[in-house]
Design a protein around this motif. Structure first.
Motif, mmCIF file in Angstrom:
data_model
loop_
_atom_site.group_PDB
_atom_site.id
_atom_site.type_symbol
_atom_site.label_atom_id
_atom_site.label_comp_id
_atom_site.label_asym_id
_atom_site.label_seq_id
_atom_site.Cartn_x
_atom_site.Cartn_y
_atom_site.Cartn_z
ATOM 1 N N LYS A 205 -108.826 9.637 -24.659
ATOM 2 C CA LYS A 205 -110.011 10.391 -24.221
ATOM 3 C C LYS A 205 -109.662 11.791 -23.729
ATOM 4 O O LYS A 205 -108.539 12.055 -23.311
ATOM 5 C CB LYS A 205 -110.726 9.655 -23.077
ATOM 6 N N GLY B 175 -105.448 12.674 -16.603
ATOM 7 C CA GLY B 175 -104.700 11.576 -17.218
ATOM 8 C C GLY B 175 -105.476 10.762 -18.239
ATOM 9 O O GLY B 175 -104.931 9.819 -18.811
ATOM 10 N N ASN C 114 -99.453 14.159 -21.241
ATOM 11 C CA ASN C 114 -100.877 14.472 -21.453
ATOM 12 C C ASN C 114 -101.054 15.051 -22.853
ATOM 13 O O ASN C 114 -100.550 16.139 -23.148
ATOM 14 C CB ASN C 114 -101.354 15.517 -20.431
HETATM 15 S S1 FES Z 1 -107.876 15.296 -20.469
HETATM 16 FE FE1 FES Z 1 -107.439 15.338 -18.348
HETATM 17 S S2 FES Z 1 -105.280 15.282 -18.357
HETATM 18 FE FE2 FES Z 1 -105.759 15.505 -20.431
#
Ligand code: FES
Ligand SMILES: Cc1cc2nc3c(=O)[nH]c(=O)nc-3n(C[C@H](O)[C@H](O)[C@H](O)COP(=O)(O)OP(=O)(O)OC[C@H]3O[C@@H](n4cnc5c(N)ncnc54)[C@H](O)[C@@H]3O)c2cc1C
Ligand code: FES
Length: 503
Positions: free
Chosen positions: A40, A49, A69
């Protein structure tokens, strides 16, 4: 510019992608090109995260796993690696991986945005700790999940899930098969070399990096992309050509000799901080507060230093330790004290054909880390303080690092590095001068605090007001004084909420 093929291993299969622009993120490729929408996008800036995936590379005959990430990672940078997303964990018969099953059993699955990211951090923890026989303590679980934010305050069941994975039937990856695949990819890349006309240049060796840097000074130099990735996702920058330093073997190394700890610019913040904390164990808590684990797993020490943010965390510490930076080019190398690397706000002395090569940190203090100094060595104190609004995953308002060596109660050596107080990370020259050669007393600490206040004019911004920063600086010197007098309980690490609760 020519397109370069990206090849990586996923679910044991080799994935090959062509025509991927150099600034395309791994998250975009996963969701939009591969249809892997389980991963996501929350913040798009490395904070939440939701986009966590796990990558692995060969390391001394095994795989080294890192949760990162995907939102701020350039897709090309995973060429030659193995990748797992949340869709790659369950078996072909639908059986859940322990990272997923534990979340189900502990009722840890909450909203659909954060859960895939939490599961991938659990998977990284499973590979790096559970399968290697380590006990997942509450502290370890918190540390490993430091890059995953949950806004519905449901951390407790997720931490329970982390601690219960080990009790579930083991599931192992076929590491030998993946290693063979990655070795074949590496050999193929080494034999192909890097084509200068390619839009994404990722050399494997130092001479090739320096040659490419000299030939393509306009190319955007990148390392872990934990800063550059945000220029892409938040400022929509496009790069004609990218030069990636992270796969240069010589720059990944960390070497120790009698005098120095020499850290390659492409060593991840995770590896660099482990090496520094092995030498100075009191720094471990400071490094845990540097971003969250996925950012430390991707970002490099060289990137932090070269980026030169005045609120960056490694530089005040490195300045206090007397670190020097080694700059490399096809013309040769030059070395200078870190504080002299910076010339203004995010500006430095790097020439167009140069890169940051190594950070050389003198191995001061006791030759026996963690032990008391030996007779005749003097007494050494080293502390690094980070003041930010949140404990985890936040940027400093003020950072102060002090290294002091006393002999017979007199300040023999002193190094003070400060962040958040000027346009660049800075050495507190006046405060150092106020202390050097003086007896270390409460009065001397007050003089040093006053010198610090006179030396810097912090600004007000969204993180803190100028007045707050100035006061905190003085307070940190006072804390350092107390800690040198044996008061170990004046820091956040020893704060216990239960003990502070009102009766
Ligand atoms: S979308 Fe929030 S850390 Fe990558
Ligand atoms: C969520 C989040 C939290 C963060 N928290 C913190 C924090 O707590 N403390 C902190 O200090 N930082 C923090 N950061 C910032 C960031 O992680 C660091 O600045 C990081 O160390 C940059 O390294 P990198 O390898 O990702 O560099 P990149 O982003 O790839 O590059 C940054 C800059 O350095 C240059 N560069 C990189 N390598 C070299 C080299 N070898 N030679 C010359 N130039 C080079 C690039 O050209 C670019 O200008 C955070 C970032 C995020 C996204
Ligand atoms: S799990 Fe998404 S907000 Fe808590």
């Amino acid at each position: 510019m020519e397109s370069r093929t990206i090849r990586f291993s996923r679910r044991g299969e080799l994935v090959s992608l062509t025509n991927v622009p150099p600034e395309r993120t791994l998250l975009q490729v996963l969701r939009e090109d591969l249809g892997a929408t389980g991963t996501k996008e929350g913040c798009g800036e490395g904070d939440c995260g939701a986009c966590t995936v796990v990558i692995a590379e060969p390391d001394q005959g095994r795989l080294r796993y890192r949760a990162i990430n995907a939102c701020i990672r350039l897709a090309h940078s995973i060429d030659g690696m193995a990748l797992w997303t949340v869709e790659d964990l369950a078996g072909s018969d639908g059986a859940l991986h322990p990272a997923q099953e534990a979340m189900v059993q502990a009722h840890g699955s909450q909203c659909g945005f954060c859960t895939p990211g939490f599961v991938m951090s659990l998977f990284g923890m499973y590979q790096n700790h559970v399968l290697r026989g380590a006990t997942v303590t509450r502290e370890l679980a918190q540390e490993e999940l430091s890059g995953n934010l949950c806004r519905c305050t449901g951390y407790r069941p997720i931490l329970d899930a982390a601690q219960s994975m080990a009790a579930l039937p083991r599931i192992e990856q076929d590491e030998q098969a993946i290693l063979r695949q990655l070795e074949a990819l590496h050999a193929q890349r080494a034999s192909e070399g890097v084509r200068g006309a390619s839009a994404y240049l990722a050399p494997l060796g130092l001479p090739e990096l320096l040659r490419l840097r000299a030939a393509h000074p306009q190319a955007q130099l990148v390392a872990g992309c934990t800063d550059v990735g945000l220029w892409v996702t938040k400022m929509h920058q496009q790069f004609g050509q990218v030069l990636d330093v992270t796969q240069v073997q010589e720059l990944q190394r960390i070497a120790h000799d009698e005098q120095h700890l020499t850290i390659g610019a492409a060593a991840t913040l995770t590896s660099a901080s482990e090496a520094l904390a092995a030498q100075w164990p009191q720094l471990a808590a400071f490094f845990q507060r540097f971003a969250g684990l996925p950012v430390r797993n991707a970002g490099t020490l060289g990137g932090n230093v070269a980026n030169g943010s005045p609120i960056g965390d490694s530089m005040p510490l490195l300045i206090a330790l007397g670190a020097r930076v080694v700059l490399l080019s096809v013309r040769g190398e030059r070395e200078l004290p870190l504080e002299q690397f910076y010339t203004g706000y995010r500006q430095n002395v790097l020439a167009g054909d140069e890169v940051v090569g190594w950070i050389k940190v003198p191995r001061t203090g006791s030759p026996h880390p963690g032990a008391l100094p030996q007779a005749g060595e003097g007494e050494e104190f080293l502390r690094a303080y980070k003041i930010s609004k949140r404990y985890d995953d936040d940027i400093s308002a003020v950072c102060l690092a002090i290294r002091m060596r006393l002999r017979d109660g007199v300040v023999e050596e002193i190094g003070i590095g400060a962040g958040g107080v000027a346009a660049t990370p800075a050495r507190a020259v006046q405060a150092e001068a106020a202390l050097r050669g003086q007896p270390w007393t409460a009065q001397a600490a007050r003089r040093a605090a006053a010198a610090l206040g006179a030396e810097f004019r912090p600004i007000s911004d969204m993180r803190a007001s100028a007045a707050y920063r100035a006061e905190v600086l003085a307070n940190l010197v006072q804390r350092f004084w107390l800690e040198t007098q044996g008061h170990a309980d004046v820091n956040l690490e020893s704060f216990r909420l239960a003990e502070a609760a009102l009766p």
